[in-house]
Design a protein around this motif. Structure first.
Motif, PDB file in Angstrom:
ATOM      1  N   SER A   9       0.831  -1.205   0.000  1.00 19.42           N
ATOM      2  CA  SER A   9       0.000   0.000   0.000  1.00 19.42           C
ATOM      3  C   SER A   9       0.868   1.258   0.000  1.00 19.42           C
ATOM      4  O   SER A   9       0.577   2.230  -0.702  1.00 19.42           O
ATOM      5  N   VAL A  10       1.941   1.243   0.779  1.00 20.20           N
ATOM      6  CA  VAL A  10       2.850   2.385   0.841  1.00 20.20           C
ATOM      7  C   VAL A  10       3.511   2.633  -0.505  1.00 20.20           C
ATOM      8  O   VAL A  10       3.690   3.781  -0.933  1.00 20.20           O
ATOM      9  N   LEU A  11       3.856   1.531  -1.200  1.00 19.13           N
ATOM     10  CA  LEU A  11       4.544   1.649  -2.493  1.00 19.13           C
ATOM     11  C   LEU A  11       3.581   1.890  -3.652  1.00 19.13           C
ATOM     12  O   LEU A  11       4.000   2.001  -4.801  1.00 19.13           O
ATOM     13  N   GLY A  12       2.292   1.955  -3.356  1.00 19.84           N
ATOM     14  CA  GLY A  12       1.298   2.209  -4.398  1.00 19.84           C
ATOM     15  C   GLY A  12       0.988   1.008  -5.258  1.00 19.84           C
ATOM     16  O   GLY A  12       0.412   1.151  -6.347  1.00 19.84           O
ATOM     17  N   MET A  13       1.347  -0.190  -4.796  1.00 15.29           N
ATOM     18  CA  MET A  13       1.080  -1.416  -5.559  1.00 15.29           C
ATOM     19  C   MET A  13      -0.314  -1.977  -5.289  1.00 15.29           C
ATOM     20  O   MET A  13      -0.813  -2.807  -6.035  1.00 15.29           O
ATOM     21  N   ASN A  14      -0.905  -1.531  -4.211  1.00 16.25           N
ATOM     22  CA  ASN A  14      -2.154  -2.117  -3.756  1.00 16.25           C
ATOM     23  C   ASN A  14      -3.220  -1.035  -3.623  1.00 16.25           C
ATOM     24  O   ASN A  14      -2.966   0.036  -3.062  1.00 16.25           O
ATOM     25  N   GLN A  15      -4.400  -1.306  -4.140  1.00 21.84           N
ATOM     26  CA  GLN A  15      -5.480  -0.331  -4.072  1.00 21.84           C
ATOM     27  C   GLN A  15      -6.272  -0.507  -2.782  1.00 21.84           C
ATOM     28  O   GLN A  15      -6.741  -1.600  -2.464  1.00 21.84           O
ATOM     29  N   SER A  43      -8.821  -5.345   0.364  1.00 26.04           N
ATOM     30  CA  SER A  43      -7.562  -4.602   0.338  1.00 26.04           C
ATOM     31  C   SER A  43      -6.344  -5.490   0.558  1.00 26.04           C
ATOM     32  O   SER A  43      -5.216  -5.060   0.321  1.00 26.04           O
TER      33      SER A  43
END
Length: 433
Positions: free
Chosen positions: A209-215, A341
Motif C-alpha cells: 500500500s505504501v509503495l502504491g502497488m495495492n489499491q 484490500s
C-alpha cells in the motif's frame, strides 16, 4: 470468559491458549478471505446477482465454521469451495444450459445425500478405512497443491504452451513481495515468533500500500440484499439422466475434497488418534449440513478449506479457531472493502509455507514397501498436477487396489477401498475427469 472458553473447547488440554486460537482464526480467515470476492465473481457469470452471492458466501461460511467449531471442536474452516463453484458456473450452467436455480437444487440434493451418509456412517467408514500411507500422502499432496496455488497466485509459476507450466517473471513487484513474505515467515518461525504468518500478511499488505502497488478499497460498505438468491432453488427436471450425473459429480467431488482436507489438516494439527479422527461423525455432519444451508442461501457447495492448515500452523488446535473465522466472515458483511484490500500475493506466502509443513507427511510412509509407496506417490503428485484434491485421492484409491491385487496382497485392502476404487474407475470411464 477465558475459563469458560477453555472448558468448552478444551483448549489447554489440546496444548493451546485462547490467544493462540484467536490468532489462528485470524490467520485462517486472512488466507481464505479471497473467497468473499472470488465466489460472487464466478457465480455472477452464471447469472446470479453479485451482491446476493456475496452475502450468501459470508453467511454460509459463518454457519459452516460455527457448526464445525461448536459441534465437532475442530480448527477447520468452511466456505463455498473453489473448483465446485467453477463447475457450477462453467460446466453446469454455461456448458449444459441449466438454469442456476436448478443447479442450486442439485447442490441442495447432494448436501441432503451427505447428511444421510453422515448418519449412516458411510463417510466415517471411508475415512477410517484409509491406509496410513494414503492418509500421509493426502496430507503431503495437499501441501503440494497449496504450494502450486501460492506460486500461481503470485505469478511465479505460469502457463507455458511447450511445458504446461514454467517460471514466470520473478522480477515483478508481486513476485518479489511474495518471496519477501515467505522468507519473513520462515525467519520469524525460526526465531519462534508467535503469529509469523499474520505478521507476514499484514507487513506485505502495508508495504504494498505504501509503495502504491495495492489499491485501498475503504473500510465499511453497505450490506447487499440476499433476496435474489435466498430460497431460489428449483427442483423441476432435476432428476433427469443429465442432472443426476450433475448431482453425482457435486456429491463425489465434494466428498473427497472435504475428506482429504479433514485428513490432511487434522494430521498436521496432531489431532489423529491411532490414525483415526475423534468426533469424526460430528465433523462430517457439520460439513454436510453446511452444503444444504449454503444452497438455500444461494451459493454452490460449502466445504472444508485447505487454507485451515495456515491456522493450524499458527497454533490452532480447537473449534475456537473455527468460531473466530465465523465471526470474521460475519464482520466481512460490513467490512468487505477492507477484506478486498489484502492482495493475493500477500496471502500466497502463507500457503507456500504451509506446503513446507504438510509435505512432512511423506516421511511417515513406508518407502521400502512399493505396494504402499507407489499409491502414496500417485496420490500426492496427482493433486497439484491435475489441480484437484479429489483426483489425487481417486488415483490413490484405484492404484492402491490394483497394485495390491497384482502383487498378491488383495487381503490387505479394506472392503471400502475396493468399493470406492470401483466407483472412481466407473466415474472416469463414463464421465472422464
Amino acid at each position: 470468559m477465558n475459563a469458560f472458553l477453555d472448558n468448552f473447547f478444551k483448549i489447554r488440554e489440546n496444548g493451546s491458549s485462547v490467544r493462540t486460537e484467536v490468532l489462528a482464526g485470524l490467520t485462517t480467515f486472512l488466507t481464505m478471505s479471497y473467497i468473499i470476492v472470488v465466489n460472487p465473481t464466478i457465480l455472477s457469470e452464471a447469472g446470479m446477482e453479485y451482491g446476493a452471492v456475496f452475502v450468501a458466501t459470508c453467511i454460509a461460511a459463518a454457519i459452516g465454521c460455527l457448526m464445525m467449531g461448536l459441534i465437532a471442536n475442530y480448527p477447520i474452516a468452511l466456505a463455498p469451495g473453489m473448483g465446485l463453484n467453477a463447475y457450477f458456473t462453467y460446466a453446469v450452467v454455461k456448458g449444459m444450459g441449466v438454469p442456476w436455480e436448478i443447479a442450486l437444487g442439485a447442490v441442495f440434493v447432494s448436501g441432503i445425500l451427505f447428511v444421510a451418509l453422515s448418519f449412516m456412517k458411510i463417510r466415517e467408514a471411508i475415512i477410517n478405512a484409509l491406509p496410513m500411507s494414503l492418509k500421509m500422502s493426502i496430507s503431503a499432496g495437499i501441501g503440494l497443491f497449496l504450494a502450486l496455488i501460492a506460486l500461481k497466485t503470485a505469478g511465479i509459476v505460469v502457463a507455458n504452451p511447450a511445458t504446461y507450466v514454467g517460471l514466470g517473471d520473478v522480477r515483478t513487484p508481486q513476485a518479489l513481495m511474495a518471496f519477501l513474505g515467505f522468507f519473513l515467515i520462515v525467519v520469524l518461525d525460526y526465531y519462534r515468533v508467535r503469529g509469523a504468518i499474520i505478521i507476514s500478511i499484514l507487513a506485505v499488505t502495508f508495504l504494498a500500500s505504501v509503495l502504491g502497488m495495492n489499491q485501498f478499497h475503504g473500510v465499511i460498505g453497505s450490506i447487499p440484499s440476499l433476496a435474489p438468491t435466498f430460497m431460489a432453488l428449483d427442483f423441476k427436471d432435476l432428476f433427469t439422466a443429465g442432472m443426476v450425473g450433475v448431482i453425482f459429480v457435486f456429491f463425489f467431488v465434494d466428498l473427497f475434497d472435504s475428506t482429504g482436507t479433514l485428513v490432511g489438516v487434522t494430521h498436521r494439527a496432531g489431532l489423529m488418534v491411532d490414525g483415526k479422527l475423534p468426533r469424526l461423525k460430528k465433523a462430517l455432519f457439520a460439513d454436510s449440513t453446511a452444503i444444504v444451508v449454503g444452497a438455500t442461501l444461494g451459493t454452490s457447495s460449502t466445504t472444508a478449506y485447505i487454507e485451515s492448515a495456515s491456522g493450524v500452523a499458527a497454533g490452532g488446535r480447537t473449534g475456537l479457531t473455527a468460531v473466530v473465522v465465523a465471526l470474521l466472515f460475519i464482520l466481512g458483511l460490513w467490512f468487505s472493502p477492507l477484506a478486498e484490500s489484502v492482495p493475493s500475493y500477500a496471502t500466497a506466502p502463507a500457503l507456500l509455507y504451509v506446503g513446507v509443513l504438510m509435505i512432512r507427511g511423506l516421511a511417515e510412509i513406508d518407502w521400502h514397501d512399493i505396494t504402499e509407496a507407489a499409491p502414496a506417490f500417485l496420490t500426492a503428485v496427482f493433486m497439484p498436477f491435475s489441480y484437484s484434491i479429489a483426483n489425487g485421492i481417486a488415483m490413490g484409491f484405484i492404484s492402491y487396489a490394483v497394485i495390491k491385487l497384482a502383487c498378491g496382497k488383495a487381503r490387505e485392502v479394506p472392503y471400502m477401498i475396493w468399493i470406492i476404487a470401483a466407483l472412481w474407475a466407473l466415474k472416469f470411464a463414463l464421465m472422464g475427469a
